[in-house]
Design a protein around this motif. Sequence first.
Motif, mmCIF file in Angstrom:
data_model
loop_
_atom_site.group_PDB
_atom_site.id
_atom_site.type_symbol
_atom_site.label_atom_id
_atom_site.label_comp_id
_atom_site.label_asym_id
_atom_site.label_seq_id
_atom_site.Cartn_x
_atom_site.Cartn_y
_atom_site.Cartn_z
ATOM 1 N N CYS A 111 12.857 -8.378 -0.506
ATOM 2 C CA CYS A 111 13.168 -8.285 0.922
ATOM 3 C C CYS A 111 14.192 -9.341 1.337
ATOM 4 O O CYS A 111 15.010 -9.092 2.212
ATOM 5 N N VAL A 112 14.164 -10.494 0.711
ATOM 6 C CA VAL A 112 15.067 -11.565 1.103
ATOM 7 C C VAL A 112 16.466 -11.329 0.555
ATOM 8 O O VAL A 112 17.472 -11.532 1.231
ATOM 9 N N THR A 113 16.580 -10.850 -0.669
ATOM 10 C CA THR A 113 17.887 -10.764 -1.325
ATOM 11 C C THR A 113 18.597 -9.446 -1.058
ATOM 12 O O THR A 113 19.815 -9.396 -1.150
ATOM 13 N N SER A 114 17.904 -8.378 -0.689
ATOM 14 C CA SER A 114 18.559 -7.075 -0.495
ATOM 15 C C SER A 114 19.020 -6.956 0.956
ATOM 16 O O SER A 114 18.209 -6.798 1.853
ATOM 17 N N ILE A 115 20.334 -7.114 1.188
ATOM 18 C CA ILE A 115 20.929 -7.009 2.518
ATOM 19 C C ILE A 115 21.961 -5.894 2.484
ATOM 20 O O ILE A 115 22.910 -5.955 1.703
ATOM 21 N N PRO A 116 21.818 -4.861 3.299
ATOM 22 C CA PRO A 116 22.781 -3.757 3.281
ATOM 23 C C PRO A 116 24.162 -4.230 3.721
ATOM 24 O O PRO A 116 24.314 -5.144 4.524
ATOM 25 N N GLU A 117 25.201 -3.583 3.187
ATOM 26 C CA GLU A 117 26.565 -3.932 3.532
ATOM 27 C C GLU A 117 26.915 -3.525 4.957
ATOM 28 O O GLU A 117 27.823 -4.069 5.549
ATOM 29 N N ASP A 118 26.195 -2.543 5.534
ATOM 30 C CA ASP A 118 26.482 -2.100 6.898
ATOM 31 C C ASP A 118 26.193 -3.192 7.920
ATOM 32 O O ASP A 118 26.689 -3.116 9.041
ATOM 33 N N HIS A 119 25.384 -4.166 7.538
ATOM 34 C CA HIS A 119 25.016 -5.234 8.467
ATOM 35 C C HIS A 119 25.873 -6.467 8.280
ATOM 36 O O HIS A 119 25.512 -7.537 8.742
ATOM 37 N N GLU A 120 27.001 -6.317 7.642
ATOM 38 C CA GLU A 120 27.952 -7.406 7.489
ATOM 39 C C GLU A 120 29.144 -7.141 8.399
ATOM 40 O O GLU A 120 29.589 -6.008 8.558
ATOM 41 N N ALA A 121 29.670 -8.184 9.019
ATOM 42 C CA ALA A 121 30.805 -8.041 9.927
ATOM 43 C C ALA A 121 31.626 -9.318 9.883
ATOM 44 O O ALA A 121 31.192 -10.346 9.350
ATOM 45 N N THR A 122 32.813 -9.225 10.452
ATOM 46 C CA THR A 122 33.732 -10.366 10.507
ATOM 47 C C THR A 122 33.994 -10.712 11.957
ATOM 48 O O THR A 122 34.314 -9.840 12.776
ATOM 49 N N CYS A 123 33.852 -11.967 12.308
ATOM 50 C CA CYS A 123 34.095 -12.430 13.687
ATOM 51 C C CYS A 123 35.598 -12.423 13.959
ATOM 52 O O CYS A 123 36.381 -12.955 13.167
ATOM 53 N N TRP A 124 35.985 -11.825 15.064
ATOM 54 C CA TRP A 124 37.403 -11.777 15.415
ATOM 55 C C TRP A 124 37.922 -13.147 15.852
ATOM 56 O O TRP A 124 39.125 -13.417 15.783
ATOM 57 N N GLY A 125 37.013 -14.030 16.323
ATOM 58 C CA GLY A 125 37.448 -15.312 16.852
ATOM 59 C C GLY A 125 37.814 -16.320 15.774
ATOM 60 O O GLY A 125 38.875 -16.945 15.837
ATOM 61 N N CYS A 126 36.939 -16.496 14.771
ATOM 62 C CA CYS A 126 37.181 -17.494 13.732
ATOM 63 C C CYS A 126 37.380 -16.892 12.352
ATOM 64 O O CYS A 126 37.713 -17.620 11.409
ATOM 65 N N GLY A 127 37.148 -15.572 12.214
ATOM 66 C CA GLY A 127 37.355 -14.925 10.935
ATOM 67 C C GLY A 127 36.236 -15.111 9.948
ATOM 68 O O GLY A 127 36.371 -14.688 8.780
ATOM 69 N N LEU A 128 35.129 -15.745 10.331
ATOM 70 C CA LEU A 128 34.014 -15.947 9.419
ATOM 71 C C LEU A 128 33.250 -14.637 9.212
ATOM 72 O O LEU A 128 33.160 -13.799 10.113
ATOM 73 N N ARG A 129 32.673 -14.505 8.035
ATOM 74 C CA ARG A 129 31.886 -13.323 7.692
ATOM 75 C C ARG A 129 30.449 -13.532 8.147
ATOM 76 O O ARG A 129 29.834 -14.546 7.829
ATOM 77 N N LEU A 130 29.942 -12.592 8.941
ATOM 78 C CA LEU A 130 28.603 -12.678 9.503
ATOM 79 C C LEU A 130 27.700 -11.658 8.831
ATOM 80 O O LEU A 130 28.127 -10.546 8.529
ATOM 81 N N VAL A 131 26.464 -12.068 8.593
ATOM 82 C CA VAL A 131 25.470 -11.210 7.955
ATOM 83 C C VAL A 131 24.263 -11.131 8.873
ATOM 84 O O VAL A 131 23.778 -12.150 9.378
ATOM 85 N N PHE A 132 23.770 -9.896 9.117
ATOM 86 C CA PHE A 132 22.651 -9.670 10.020
ATOM 87 C C PHE A 132 21.515 -9.007 9.265
ATOM 88 O O PHE A 132 21.727 -8.220 8.334
ATOM 89 N N SER A 133 20.289 -9.336 9.680
ATOM 90 C CA SER A 133 19.113 -8.722 9.072
ATOM 91 C C SER A 133 18.878 -7.309 9.592
ATOM 92 O O SER A 133 18.163 -6.528 8.986
ATOM 93 N N SER A 134 19.451 -6.968 10.749
ATOM 94 C CA SER A 134 19.323 -5.622 11.314
ATOM 95 C C SER A 134 20.618 -5.281 12.034
ATOM 96 O O SER A 134 21.382 -6.166 12.436
ATOM 97 N N TYR A 135 20.840 -3.997 12.209
ATOM 98 C CA TYR A 135 22.095 -3.543 12.820
ATOM 99 C C TYR A 135 22.086 -3.855 14.314
ATOM 100 O O TYR A 135 21.083 -3.701 14.996
ATOM 101 N N SER A 136 23.235 -4.303 14.824
ATOM 102 C CA SER A 136 23.384 -4.588 16.254
ATOM 103 C C SER A 136 24.799 -4.212 16.667
ATOM 104 O O SER A 136 25.769 -4.634 16.015
ATOM 105 N N PRO A 137 24.967 -3.418 17.752
ATOM 106 C CA PRO A 137 26.324 -3.034 18.174
ATOM 107 C C PRO A 137 27.110 -4.191 18.779
ATOM 108 O O PRO A 137 28.334 -4.166 18.792
ATOM 109 N N VAL A 138 26.414 -5.209 19.300
ATOM 110 C CA VAL A 138 27.068 -6.375 19.886
ATOM 111 C C VAL A 138 26.456 -7.617 19.252
ATOM 112 O O VAL A 138 25.227 -7.742 19.179
ATOM 113 N N TYR A 139 27.292 -8.548 18.800
ATOM 114 C CA TYR A 139 26.777 -9.760 18.190
ATOM 115 C C TYR A 139 27.652 -10.939 18.589
ATOM 116 O O TYR A 139 28.796 -10.774 19.024
#
Length: 352
Positions: A16-44
């Motif tokens: 459960c800890v190591t399996s993170i779907p790729e759909d829950h990964e995003a890139t911040c437009w402000g600083c360009g850092l890669r963000l990883v979420f435990s669940s899908y969210s349309p706004v972060y």
Amino acid sequence: MGEQQQQEPLLEVEQCVTSIPEDHEATCWGCGLRLVFSSYSPVYKCGWCGAVTQSNQTSRKPDTVCFSHWRRFRDGFFVTVLVLFMLFVICGGVWAVYPVVFSISIFCGIFHCTVAALLSIFTIASYCLASFRSAGTPAGIRWGSYPMVGKNYLENYTFCTYCSKPKPPRAHHCRSCKTCVVDMDHHCPFIGNCVGASNHRAFVIFLISVVTSCSYAAIMTIYASYHIWPPLVFPNVSSYGQMGSKKVLMEIITSVASSAFFLSARGIILVYLAFASLSVNAGIAVLLCQQLSLIYEGNTYLSHISSPTDIHGERGSRNLVRFFGCPYPLSRLLLGYTNTGKLQDNSGSKLL
């Protein structure tokens, strides 16, 4: 058997800890850092720079040429109508009213001419400030790369899909002005400009000057109309005691209407100016009360429409004092008076 039962839950926890779907990964437009979420969210919101991102945000196409021309034509039409109306009230009022005023006395005529000139200059000056001054374009800010963007540097910033630039909090994009406006209240076609952080005060002062000027114009035109109105004729005045109230009212209306046919050109202009000043005064007074109430609440019109139940700031007279930039002695007096009233209310509620 006991050791195997203890190891199985541990293996499930590791999966459960190591399996993170790729759909829950995003890139911040402000600083360009890669963000990883435990669940899908349309706004972060980025934990480093504080920028707010929508997962489905994409750059939008610019408005069509027809749409831009229509907005420009609409603003130009309303601005022309308003400017012509102000000139008509000023010039027509001077031509129609002041011969009657000067017939009373020269001092009275000079006094009212001075008042009319001051109101006209103040109204036109505040209109020009609200119309030609920039509404408040956001300042340029660095974004897009981690080394340039510091901690909480873009706190609560969003990304404008029209401008393709960062948009600060309480800023909105105006499709008529084709830019983002800080603390945007609304786009007013009568001034051909947005009402924002830089010209909001000038716009409210313009509303106050319009209400004052229209009230003065209505009083003067009604006064002058009363003096040049043709004499009223009441043929059945001796039998009014035997007539009903409706018949008496109809007789008065008929007499006034018949005498209106003998009005001169100056009298017709006076009647029109009186009705126009009263009607415009009523509409602008409602808009002014709405603006003052929103300023008292520390809110803007667009923010109130988008989230009417949310409280964007602290309510109180201090918002009005801060908005108009009152001098320190006057602001201290007003704020001291309101704070005293609040303390009295609180003490009364405690006693109850």
